[in-house]
Design an enzyme around this catalytic site. Structure first.
Site, PDB file in Angstrom:
ATOM      1  N   HIS A  76     -11.467   9.501   6.955  1.00  0.00           N
ATOM      2  CA  HIS A  76     -11.220   8.068   7.142  1.00  0.00           C
ATOM      3  C   HIS A  76     -10.721   7.716   8.540  1.00  0.00           C
ATOM      4  O   HIS A  76     -11.137   6.726   9.123  1.00  0.00           O
ATOM      5  CB  HIS A  76     -10.196   7.637   6.093  1.00  0.00           C
ATOM      6  CG  HIS A  76      -9.864   6.190   6.080  1.00  0.00           C
ATOM      7  ND1 HIS A  76     -10.817   5.223   5.880  1.00  0.00           N
ATOM      8  CD2 HIS A  76      -8.679   5.533   6.232  1.00  0.00           C
ATOM      9  CE1 HIS A  76     -10.244   4.018   5.898  1.00  0.00           C
ATOM     10  NE2 HIS A  76      -8.947   4.183   6.132  1.00  0.00           N
ATOM     11  N   GLU A 129       0.844  -1.202   0.000  1.00  0.00           N
ATOM     12  CA  GLU A 129       0.000   0.000   0.000  1.00  0.00           C
ATOM     13  C   GLU A 129       0.877   1.249   0.000  1.00  0.00           C
ATOM     14  O   GLU A 129       2.096   1.160   0.199  1.00  0.00           O
ATOM     15  CB  GLU A 129      -0.918  -0.003   1.232  1.00  0.00           C
ATOM     16  CG  GLU A 129      -1.976  -1.092   1.156  1.00  0.00           C
ATOM     17  CD  GLU A 129      -2.889  -1.158   2.373  1.00  0.00           C
ATOM     18  OE1 GLU A 129      -4.002  -1.626   2.207  1.00  0.00           O
ATOM     19  OE2 GLU A 129      -2.473  -0.762   3.471  1.00  0.00           O
ATOM     20  N   HIS A 137      -9.154   9.441   3.187  1.00  0.00           N
ATOM     21  CA  HIS A 137      -8.746   8.366   2.276  1.00  0.00           C
ATOM     22  C   HIS A 137      -8.968   8.858   0.854  1.00  0.00           C
ATOM     23  O   HIS A 137     -10.040   9.388   0.543  1.00  0.00           O
ATOM     24  CB  HIS A 137      -9.555   7.095   2.547  1.00  0.00           C
ATOM     25  CG  HIS A 137      -8.923   5.873   1.959  1.00  0.00           C
ATOM     26  ND1 HIS A 137      -8.847   5.663   0.604  1.00  0.00           N
ATOM     27  CD2 HIS A 137      -8.320   4.819   2.539  1.00  0.00           C
ATOM     28  CE1 HIS A 137      -8.231   4.510   0.372  1.00  0.00           C
ATOM     29  NE2 HIS A 137      -7.890   3.981   1.545  1.00  0.00           N
ATOM     30  N   ARG A 172      -0.997   8.924   1.847  1.00  0.00           N
ATOM     31  CA  ARG A 172      -2.375   9.344   1.580  1.00  0.00           C
ATOM     32  C   ARG A 172      -2.610  10.831   1.532  1.00  0.00           C
ATOM     33  O   ARG A 172      -3.460  11.305   0.781  1.00  0.00           O
ATOM     34  CB  ARG A 172      -3.268   8.799   2.687  1.00  0.00           C
ATOM     35  CG  ARG A 172      -3.616   7.419   2.431  1.00  0.00           C
ATOM     36  CD  ARG A 172      -4.509   6.900   3.475  1.00  0.00           C
ATOM     37  NE  ARG A 172      -4.460   5.472   3.273  1.00  0.00           N
ATOM     38  CZ  ARG A 172      -4.947   4.589   4.085  1.00  0.00           C
ATOM     39  NH1 ARG A 172      -5.540   4.988   5.184  1.00  0.00           N
ATOM     40  NH2 ARG A 172      -4.852   3.324   3.822  1.00  0.00           N
ATOM     41  N   ARG A 185      -1.017   8.905   9.293  1.00  0.00           N
ATOM     42  CA  ARG A 185      -0.876   7.465   9.526  1.00  0.00           C
ATOM     43  C   ARG A 185      -0.492   6.735   8.245  1.00  0.00           C
ATOM     44  O   ARG A 185      -1.098   6.942   7.189  1.00  0.00           O
ATOM     45  CB  ARG A 185      -2.201   6.897  10.030  1.00  0.00           C
ATOM     46  CG  ARG A 185      -2.199   5.395  10.178  1.00  0.00           C
ATOM     47  CD  ARG A 185      -3.517   4.924  10.695  1.00  0.00           C
ATOM     48  NE  ARG A 185      -4.567   5.077   9.722  1.00  0.00           N
ATOM     49  CZ  ARG A 185      -5.022   4.101   8.950  1.00  0.00           C
ATOM     50  NH1 ARG A 185      -4.520   2.888   9.040  1.00  0.00           N
ATOM     51  NH2 ARG A 185      -6.005   4.317   8.104  1.00  0.00           N
TER      52      ARG A 185
HETATM   53  P1  FAD Z   1     -13.547   0.273  16.335  1.00  0.00           P
HETATM   54  O1  FAD Z   1     -13.234  -0.930  15.572  1.00  0.00           O
HETATM   55  O2  FAD Z   1     -14.203   1.377  15.613  1.00  0.00           O
HETATM   56  O3  FAD Z   1     -14.479  -0.155  17.555  1.00  0.00           O
HETATM   57  C1  FAD Z   1     -15.090   0.820  18.371  1.00  0.00           C
HETATM   58  C2  FAD Z   1     -16.159   0.162  19.196  1.00  0.00           C
HETATM   59  O4  FAD Z   1     -16.636   1.062  20.183  1.00  0.00           O
HETATM   60  C3  FAD Z   1     -17.376  -0.262  18.398  1.00  0.00           C
HETATM   61  O5  FAD Z   1     -17.778  -1.518  18.882  1.00  0.00           O
HETATM   62  C4  FAD Z   1     -18.421   0.801  18.748  1.00  0.00           C
HETATM   63  O6  FAD Z   1     -19.740   0.372  18.629  1.00  0.00           O
HETATM   64  C5  FAD Z   1     -18.061   1.053  20.201  1.00  0.00           C
HETATM   65  N1  FAD Z   1     -18.511   2.346  20.725  1.00  0.00           N
HETATM   66  C6  FAD Z   1     -18.258   3.579  20.238  1.00  0.00           C
HETATM   67  N2  FAD Z   1     -18.834   4.512  21.029  1.00  0.00           N
HETATM   68  C7  FAD Z   1     -19.450   3.847  22.031  1.00  0.00           C
HETATM   69  C8  FAD Z   1     -20.234   4.245  23.155  1.00  0.00           C
HETATM   70  N3  FAD Z   1     -20.531   5.532  23.411  1.00  0.00           N
HETATM   71  N4  FAD Z   1     -20.705   3.283  23.982  1.00  0.00           N
HETATM   72  C9  FAD Z   1     -20.450   1.967  23.744  1.00  0.00           C
HETATM   73  N5  FAD Z   1     -19.733   1.536  22.685  1.00  0.00           N
HETATM   74  C10 FAD Z   1     -19.249   2.467  21.853  1.00  0.00           C
HETATM   75  N6  FAD Z   1      -6.862   0.086   9.348  1.00  0.00           N
HETATM   76  C11 FAD Z   1      -5.868  -0.759   9.025  1.00  0.00           C
HETATM   77  O7  FAD Z   1      -4.887  -0.874   9.760  1.00  0.00           O
HETATM   78  N7  FAD Z   1      -5.960  -1.504   7.896  1.00  0.00           N
HETATM   79  C12 FAD Z   1      -7.004  -1.434   7.043  1.00  0.00           C
HETATM   80  O8  FAD Z   1      -7.056  -2.129   6.051  1.00  0.00           O
HETATM   81  C13 FAD Z   1      -8.046  -0.525   7.352  1.00  0.00           C
HETATM   82  N8  FAD Z   1      -9.106  -0.386   6.518  1.00  0.00           N
HETATM   83  C14 FAD Z   1     -10.134   0.411   6.898  1.00  0.00           C
HETATM   84  C15 FAD Z   1     -11.278   0.485   6.088  1.00  0.00           C
HETATM   85  C16 FAD Z   1     -12.369   1.216   6.492  1.00  0.00           C
HETATM   86  C17 FAD Z   1     -13.606   1.288   5.612  1.00  0.00           C
HETATM   87  C18 FAD Z   1     -12.336   1.914   7.726  1.00  0.00           C
HETATM   88  C19 FAD Z   1     -13.525   2.715   8.189  1.00  0.00           C
HETATM   89  C20 FAD Z   1     -11.201   1.872   8.516  1.00  0.00           C
HETATM   90  C21 FAD Z   1     -10.101   1.128   8.125  1.00  0.00           C
HETATM   91  N9  FAD Z   1      -8.956   1.055   8.899  1.00  0.00           N
HETATM   92  C22 FAD Z   1      -7.950   0.214   8.549  1.00  0.00           C
HETATM   93  C23 FAD Z   1      -8.904   1.705  10.209  1.00  0.00           C
HETATM   94  C24 FAD Z   1      -9.200   0.642  11.285  1.00  0.00           C
HETATM   95  O9  FAD Z   1     -10.246  -0.176  10.844  1.00  0.00           O
HETATM   96  C25 FAD Z   1      -9.578   1.270  12.607  1.00  0.00           C
HETATM   97  O10 FAD Z   1      -8.674   2.277  12.952  1.00  0.00           O
HETATM   98  C26 FAD Z   1      -9.580   0.222  13.701  1.00  0.00           C
HETATM   99  O11 FAD Z   1     -10.354  -0.878  13.321  1.00  0.00           O
HETATM  100  C27 FAD Z   1     -10.098   0.823  14.990  1.00  0.00           C
HETATM  101  O12 FAD Z   1     -10.298  -0.200  15.930  1.00  0.00           O
HETATM  102  P2  FAD Z   1     -10.844   0.167  17.355  1.00  0.00           P
HETATM  103  O13 FAD Z   1     -11.013  -1.106  18.085  1.00  0.00           O
HETATM  104  O14 FAD Z   1     -10.023   1.221  17.953  1.00  0.00           O
HETATM  105  O15 FAD Z   1     -12.265   0.856  17.071  1.00  0.00           O
HETATM  106  C1  SIN Z   2      -7.371   0.543   2.721  1.00  0.00           C
HETATM  107  O1  SIN Z   2      -7.603  -0.645   2.537  1.00  0.00           O
HETATM  108  O2  SIN Z   2      -7.084   1.342   1.826  1.00  0.00           O
HETATM  109  C2  SIN Z   2      -7.447   1.054   4.113  1.00  0.00           C
HETATM  110  C3  SIN Z   2      -6.179   0.776   4.787  1.00  0.00           C
HETATM  111  C4  SIN Z   2      -6.045   1.628   6.016  1.00  0.00           C
HETATM  112  O3  SIN Z   2      -6.854   2.503   6.275  1.00  0.00           O
HETATM  113  O4  SIN Z   2      -5.048   1.414   6.714  1.00  0.00           O
END
Ligand code: FAD
Ligand code: SIN
Length: 529
Positions: free
Chosen positions: A348, A113, A241, A287, A383
């Site tokens: 993003h 990437e 993104h 990005r 990032r």
């Molecule tokens: P999240 O996975 O967002 O989990 C947050 C949790 O908190 C959820 O369960 C939510 O419901 C809960 N929550 C929020 N507020 C409250 C509240 N008030 N009360 C109770 N629960 C609550 N990163 C990569 O490294 N590689 C990738 O390929 C990549 N692709 C991506 C593609 C997309 C479309 C997106 C949107 C993001 C991508 N990212 C990627 C970023 C990555 O997915 C996130 O940064 C990461 O998953 C965040 O994980 P987390 O556990 O911190 O939060």
């Molecule tokens: C993507 O697949 O382009 C998302 C990867 C990321 O947000 O790290």
């Protein structure tokens, strides 16, 4: 009445919350509080994968250098070293937990990437997050010490403030004793007392009109921590993104950066490749550079989108590596094996957040944080792709030992009062919530987006203040509801982004200011609010 006691309280069920819960569960009881179904999270939508040095031809030095370059001089070098060096072990543990990643000839298939100088992205086709979430949830559900509370909305972190004491961001001895949580189905607020609390509520993409993030990403954790007087850092660095599907019916569906890693080319309306004009790394530049180049193209031409073309690659390979993207685009009438994809940038990822040390400790004792809600120092001003799932895995592991040690030392705080709903009634002006939410998202998109200026930020602050006053007045009179609380949280996050952006008088990484187009050495420090 409505009082729950757990050794560990985990707010959020994405990769950060689930992997932490699995590890602390050997040392006590765990509550996972999550506001929708357990799987609904940013994690579940992650496409590209998890960056990690898994190949003999790759090196830690190279992944460290790529991360530092993307971070534009603002990364904490120690955080980068820790994540890159410990990452591969955490990825292997994820496989031990049952996650199945794409293989070729028996070996892990490593994608590439933007900003990475090697093939190092471990992935499950183009649905990596879904596989990670599936594997972790299966383990969590089978664990006897872990209790999941779905449709439970965390409202506020409990601190000395709720015991009637004066609190301030300068006070060094503040504690977190758990959280007030709205049980959405029973429509009542419960008090969750915990010895140690983990904030893992993810990011805040919904603050912008166009975002790749699902509806849950409203910045609740960042806002709660800010109100609880925890230290918040680097909120001006919002990652856009470069490539989300442009289609009237598609709610900002992401076209993974891995598509460019596979040879995808960005074209303008004339069919010309424009990225080489902006950066020698062309489509695989970091990005911020690609998103700004697209923004520039759109402003020059007035076009609503540019094109991403991967149709010159073998059709079988595209279908095999990008089944979700292929099927989704086909559903909108676009066959990506034969024609280019219309794409635009969208908000993003939140690079800033609740400031933590290298062990997930926040500035409040008893409150730990990991995942997208945090600012660990890894990302700096931008990032690197696929470094965020990695960051969540590494810091959710690092936070275990201090959490267990802390939980052993303290007792539940029994003098915490129940939630005070005095003087509030069921709201009858729902239109205010939806109107203010729409207006906020539009203001942030128009004035605090990819390219900023002093004038735009000033306008945004003025509008956000008006929305704040109106919403707070409504909140004081109303019984709490998820919609109203999300709006309050989004306004708080918008304020943090705008104020942090105003404080940084330079352009660096994701923060591009027309008034200060260059980086300034004296500004090379985190923005703390
Ligand atoms: P999240 O996975 O967002 O989990 C947050 C949790 O908190 C959820 O369960 C939510 O419901 C809960 N929550 C929020 N507020 C409250 C509240 N008030 N009360 C109770 N629960 C609550 N990163 C990569 O490294 N590689 C990738 O390929 C990549 N692709 C991506 C593609 C997309 C479309 C997106 C949107 C993001 C991508 N990212 C990627 C970023 C990555 O997915 C996130 O940064 C990461 O998953 C965040 O994980 P987390 O556990 O911190 O939060
Ligand atoms: C993507 O697949 O382009 C998302 C990867 C990321 O947000 O790290």
């Amino acid at each position: 009445m409505g009082m729950e006691r757990f050794d560990f309280l985990v707010l959020g069920s994405g990769v950060a919350g689930l992997s932490y819960a699995l590890r602390v569960a050997r040392h006590g009881t765990v509550a996972i509080v999550t506001k929708k179904e357990s799987a609904e999270s940013n994690t579940n939508y992650a496409q590209g994968g998890i960056a990690g040095v898994m190949d003999d031809e790759d090196s830690y030095q190279s992944h460290i250098a790529d991360t530092l370059t993307a971070g534009a001089g603002l990364c904490d070098r120690e955080a980068v070293e820790v994540v890159v060096r410990e990452g591969p072990r955490r990825i292997r543990e994820l496989m031990d937990f049952g996650a199945r990643f794409t293989r070729e000839n028996g070996l892990l298939h490593l994608g590439r990437e933007g900003g990475h100088s090697a093939h190092r992205i471990v992935h499950a086709a183009d649905a990596t997050g879904r596989e990670v979430e599936r594997a972790l949830l299966a383990k969590v559900r089978a664990h006897p010490n872990i209790h999941i509370f779905e449709f439970h909305f965390a409202l506020e972190l409990i601190t000395e403030h709720h015991l009637g004491q004066h609190v301030s961001r300068l006070r060094p001895d503040m504690h977190c004793f758990g959280a007030y949580v709205l049980d959405e189905k029973a429509d009542r607020v419960k008090t969750f007392l915990a010895r140690a609390t983990l904030l893992a509520t993810g990011g805040s993409g919904q603050v912008y009109l166009h975002t790749t993030n699902p509806a849950i990403a409203t910045g609740d954790g960042t806002a709660m921590a800010y109100r609880a007087k925890a230290r918040i850092a680097n909120m001006e660095f919002v990652q856009f993104h470069p490539t989300t599907l442009y289609h009237p019916e598609a709610a900002s569906f992401l076209i993974s950066e891995a598509v460019r890693g596979e040879g995808g080319l960005l074209l303008n309306r004339a069919g010309e490749r424009f990225m080489p004009k902006y950066d020698p790394r062309a489509e695989l530049a970091p990005r911020d550079i690609v998103a700004r180049a697209i923004d520039d193209q759109l402003k020059q031409t007035g076009d609503p989108h540019v094109w991403l073309d991967v149709s010159h690659r073998p059709a079988d390979r595209i279908r095999e590596h990008f089944p979700t993207i292929y099927e989704t685009c086909l559903g909108y009438g676009i066959d990506i094996t034969r024609e280019p994809i219309p794409v635009v940038p969208a908000a993003h990822y939140q690079c800033g957040g609740v400031q933590t040390d290298l062990f997930g400790r926040t500035s409040l004792a008893g409150l730990f944080a990991c995942g997208e809600v945090t600012c660990t120092g890894l990302h700096g001003a931008n990032r690197l792709a696929s470094n965020s799932l990695l960051e969540a895995l590494v810091f959710s592991h690092r936070a275990i030992a201090p959490s267990i040690a802390y939980a052993r030392e303290v007792a539940w705080r029994e003098d915490v009062p129940p939630w005070d709903a005095g003087g509030t009634v069921r709201p009858n002006e729902w239109v205010l919530i939806s109107h203010n939410r729409d207006e906020l998202r539009r203001v942030m998109w128009d004035y605090v987006g990819i390219v900023r200026s002093n004038l735009r930020l000033k306008r945004a602050l003025r509008r956000t203040r008006m929305l704040y006053e109106e919403t707070e007045d409504f909140y004081r009179r109303s019984r709490v509801s998820p919609g109203l609380c999300e709006l309050r949280n989004m306004i708080a996050v918008a304020y943090l982004i705008i104020r942090s952006a105003q404080m940084r008088r330079e352009s660096r990484g994701l923060h591009y200011m027309l008034d200060y187009p260059e980086p300034v050495e004296d500004e090379r420090r985190p923005t703390i609010v």
